[in-house]
Design a protein around this motif. Structure first.
Motif, PDB file in Angstrom:
ATOM      1  N   GLY A 290      -3.147   6.384   2.567  1.00 40.84           N
ATOM      2  CA  GLY A 290      -2.046   5.476   3.138  1.00 40.84           C
ATOM      3  C   GLY A 290      -2.695   3.951   2.780  1.00 40.84           C
ATOM      4  O   GLY A 290      -1.813   3.194   2.576  1.00 40.84           O
ATOM      5  N   ALA A 291      -3.665   3.835   2.648  1.00 39.47           N
ATOM      6  CA  ALA A 291      -4.158   2.324   2.618  1.00 39.47           C
ATOM      7  C   ALA A 291      -4.493   2.006   1.210  1.00 39.47           C
ATOM      8  O   ALA A 291      -4.859   0.986   1.031  1.00 39.47           O
TER       9      ALA A 291
ATOM     10  N   GLU B 256      -2.249  11.961   2.932  1.00 38.41           N
ATOM     11  CA  GLU B 256      -2.598  11.300   4.218  1.00 38.41           C
ATOM     12  C   GLU B 256      -3.689  10.516   4.239  1.00 38.41           C
ATOM     13  O   GLU B 256      -3.824   9.529   5.078  1.00 38.41           O
TER      14      GLU B 256
ATOM     15  N   LEU C 235       1.232   3.537   2.216  1.00 34.87           N
ATOM     16  CA  LEU C 235       2.047   3.653   3.496  1.00 34.87           C
ATOM     17  C   LEU C 235       3.039   2.739   3.546  1.00 34.87           C
ATOM     18  O   LEU C 235       3.951   3.226   4.057  1.00 34.87           O
ATOM     19  N   GLU C 236       2.790   1.641   3.170  1.00 31.57           N
ATOM     20  CA  GLU C 236       4.003   0.476   3.333  1.00 31.57           C
ATOM     21  C   GLU C 236       5.020   0.645   2.216  1.00 31.57           C
ATOM     22  O   GLU C 236       6.285   0.375   2.477  1.00 31.57           O
TER      23      GLU C 236
ATOM     24  N   THR D  32       0.917  -0.944  -0.040  1.00 32.78           N
ATOM     25  CA  THR D  32      -0.129   0.059  -0.033  1.00 32.78           C
ATOM     26  C   THR D  32       0.894   1.250  -0.052  1.00 32.78           C
ATOM     27  O   THR D  32       2.144   1.171   0.265  1.00 32.78           O
TER      28      THR D  32
ATOM     29  N   HIS E 189      -4.837   2.415  10.669  1.00 29.34           N
ATOM     30  CA  HIS E 189      -4.706   3.113   9.297  1.00 29.34           C
ATOM     31  C   HIS E 189      -3.924   2.253   8.500  1.00 29.34           C
ATOM     32  O   HIS E 189      -3.997   2.105   7.256  1.00 29.34           O
ATOM     33  N   TYR E 190      -3.199   1.237   9.103  1.00 27.26           N
ATOM     34  CA  TYR E 190      -1.903   0.583   8.425  1.00 27.26           C
ATOM     35  C   TYR E 190      -2.574  -0.549   7.874  1.00 27.26           C
ATOM     36  O   TYR E 190      -1.993  -1.376   7.225  1.00 27.26           O
ATOM     37  N   LYS E 191      -3.924  -0.886   8.169  1.00 29.88           N
ATOM     38  CA  LYS E 191      -4.624  -2.210   7.868  1.00 29.88           C
ATOM     39  C   LYS E 191      -4.703  -2.306   6.193  1.00 29.88           C
ATOM     40  O   LYS E 191      -4.824  -1.316   5.692  1.00 29.88           O
ATOM     41  N   ARG E 192      -4.571  -3.579   5.871  1.00 27.55           N
ATOM     42  CA  ARG E 192      -4.685  -3.694   4.266  1.00 27.55           C
ATOM     43  C   ARG E 192      -6.075  -3.342   4.031  1.00 27.55           C
ATOM     44  O   ARG E 192      -7.017  -3.586   4.806  1.00 27.55           O
ATOM     45  N   PRO E 193      -6.299  -2.650   2.855  1.00 24.15           N
ATOM     46  CA  PRO E 193      -7.698  -2.405   2.497  1.00 24.15           C
ATOM     47  C   PRO E 193      -8.560  -3.532   1.945  1.00 24.15           C
ATOM     48  O   PRO E 193      -7.840  -4.591   1.505  1.00 24.15           O
TER      49      PRO E 193
ATOM     50  N   ARG F 286       3.972   8.589   8.239  1.00 25.74           N
ATOM     51  CA  ARG F 286       2.649   9.308   8.060  1.00 25.74           C
ATOM     52  C   ARG F 286       2.731  10.727   8.104  1.00 25.74           C
ATOM     53  O   ARG F 286       2.126  11.635   7.412  1.00 25.74           O
TER      54      ARG F 286
END
Lengths: 263, 277
Positions: A132-133, A129, A98-99, A96, B3-7, A120
């Protein structure tokens, strides 16, 4: 030119060697970039500007010569020397946004909570912002390159390397992203080596324009851009801006024609 | 952290299970029913000989009888177990060899002629050679079934590495990945979609060879059951095993696809955007 030297490129040559042919890409390039300087590398296509950038990024070993990047502190601080922004974005499609941005911090072993917080912050700075996902393929080209820039900024490199970062974008998006990049750059004045084939972009963005010859690339001329910072769109109408662009074109034209005649 | 969770890509489009009941499936089911009804009619009308083409209703009642007796599930389970085991025997070394061939030129040069030579040979043709060494054992059967899938996976894995985007590798290196971590975090995920192309093909070939070897050399398993029913002329049972082999194929393909979706959530959405799913 600032007093502190950041990048020193000494006698760099590069020859692409294959079983059947050897193509000289760079012939004896010498260049010194000061700390906090924004330098544009301008040249006809195939002149070896991308190769030079990859040599600075240590992705390519030069046939001869050396590149030295001076650290801002004497201590080992774990910061990478360079972070490269690619024309084709080169985002990891399985990660993603963010990743992607967090990647270099992850590789460096920064603790999870810490690296996510940092990533972030960077996403906020480039206005991403709320994305991120998302996965890269869900974004437009302009948004993808914002991610590319965010990934590079998050790495906190000594030097930011950009390889025609906006070359694949349409003219309007490119203009918007140029402004955004300058705005972000103003806040920390990182050393930037910026490859482009657009005279306008080179003059608008940089402190110094370095002109390379047609293949094998060597430095043909350098122009100090005296426009004040922060830059804005209005300056594109200034006489000094136009004159410098025309001067550069006069010098570049010959190289472009040489490069074209070989195709 | 949230927020970090995979969509959840599922929200965009209905999930695999829900799509099962969509129009895409009602039409093929309807055509199958029409074909079966036509068969039934042709037998009763006397155009097809019931001795060779028993009416579907007879096949279904035979199926129910066998299913209740439990024997059928033993055969189906045996074949499924063999298929999965031989597939894993092909997948692990095949992927390893293929990745090595794609990454190291020397490995490619060394292994390519052998792979090219063995690849066109039908897997079943290795059976006599294999039983020469392993005897008529379960391992001999499994090894035979694994050979062609192994070669197929190796070839496809090599091409997966060769077609990696150069800039992704450069990005991985420039952003601090090297050695094993470059492999785990960049090369493997980047190659995964193409690796799965090989796995899909190999699974199909695997089922063919497994059933073929069972027909030649096994009492249990759907192939063995099919051959046995033919020999004693229990034609209905033969058809039942044929149908079950078909369903087994659908089942394992579906399972592999579900695994692929799980491992590559970004691909699910990407393929849908391209209209390929």
């Amino acid at each position: 030119m600032p007093a502190v030297t950041k990048i020193e490129i000494r006698d760099v040559q590069h020859v692409y060697q294959s079983d059947f042919s050897s193509v000289p890409a760079l012939a004896n390039v010498n260049l010194t970039v000061g700390d906090g300087e924004f330098v544009a590398l301008l040249g006809p296509s195939g002149c070896g500007k991308s190769s030079l950038l990859r040599i600075v990024a240590e992705l390519l070993r030069p046939t001869a010569g050396s590149v030295q990047i001076y650290s801002s502190t004497n201590k080992e601080n774990g910061r990478p020397k360079t972070a490269l922004v690619f024309q084709e974005y080169a985002l990891f499609p399985w990660r993603t946004v963010l990743e992607n941005v967090v990647f270099s911090l992850e590789m460096r072993g920064v603790a999870r909570a810490e690296r996510l917080a940092q990533a972030r912050d960077v996403l906020v700075r480039v206005g991403l912002e709320s994305f991120g996902a998302a996965y890269p393929h869900q974004l437009s080209g302009g948004m993808r390159q914002r991610v590319g820039i965010a990934r590079a900024l998050a790495a906190q490199p000594e030097v930011l390397l950009m390889d025609e970062p906006f070359g694949a974008l349409d003219a309007q998006t490119r203009t918007v992203l140029q402004e955004e990049l300058l705005r972000v750059w103003e806040s920390e004045r990182k050393t930037v080596l910026y490859v482009t084939h657009s005279i306008d972009e080179a003059v608008y963005m940089s402190d110094r324009v370095v002109l390379l010859t047609a293949r094998p690339g060597r430095i043909k001329a350098e122009y100090s851009v005296e426009l004040p910072r922060p830059r804005n769109m209005e300056m594109r109408g200034w006489n000094s801006y136009t004159k410098m662009s025309l001067d550069i074109w006069a010098c570049l034209r010959e190289e472009v024609e040489t490069a074209m005649s070989r195709e | 952290m949230k927020h970090y969770k995979r969509p959840q890509c599922n929200k965009v489009m209905p999930s695999r299970t829900r799509r099962l009941f969509s129009r895409e499936l009602t039409i093929p089911v309807a055509t199958s029913l029409v074909a079966v009804a036509a068969w039934e009619f042709l037998v009763h009308a006397g155009f097809l000989r019931a001795a060779f083409f028993p009416p579907p209703t007879n096949i279904v009642s035979t199926f129910i009888g066998l299913a209740v007796g439990g024997e059928l599930w033993l055969h189906a389970g045996t074949t499924l177990g063999r298929l999965i085991t031989s597939f894993l025997m092909a997948l692990i070394p095949g992927t390893a060899l293929g990745l090595a061939m794609g990454w190291w030129m020397g490995m490619r040069t060394a292994a390519d002629p052998l792979v090219r030579l063995l690849f066109p040979i039908p897997s079943i043709a290795f059976f006599p050679v294999v039983i020469f060494y392993l005897g008529l054992s379960e391992w001999g059967l499994l090894l035979t079934a694994a050979i062609t899938p192994f070669l197929l996976i190796a070839v496809q894995s090599a091409s997966a590495v060769e077609s990696l985007e150069r800039t992704l590798l450069e990005a991985g290196r420039n952003y601090g990945a090297s050695g094993l971590r470059l492999f785990q975090r960049v090369i493997l995920p980047a190659a995964l979609p193409r690796l799965f192309i090989g796995y899909r093909l190999a699974l199909g070939v695997g089922l063919i060879v497994t059933v073929a070897v069972e027909m030649v050399a096994a009492k249990h398993g759907l192939g063995g059951f099919l051959w046995h029913s033919w020999q004693i002329l229990r034609i209905e049972e033969m058809y039942v095993s044929l149908m079950l082999i078909g369903f087994l194929g659908i089942l394992v393909t579906y399972g592999l696809e579900a695994l692929a979706d799980r491992l590559m959530p970004w691909q699910v959405d990407l393929l849908r955007l391209k209209g390929q799913r």
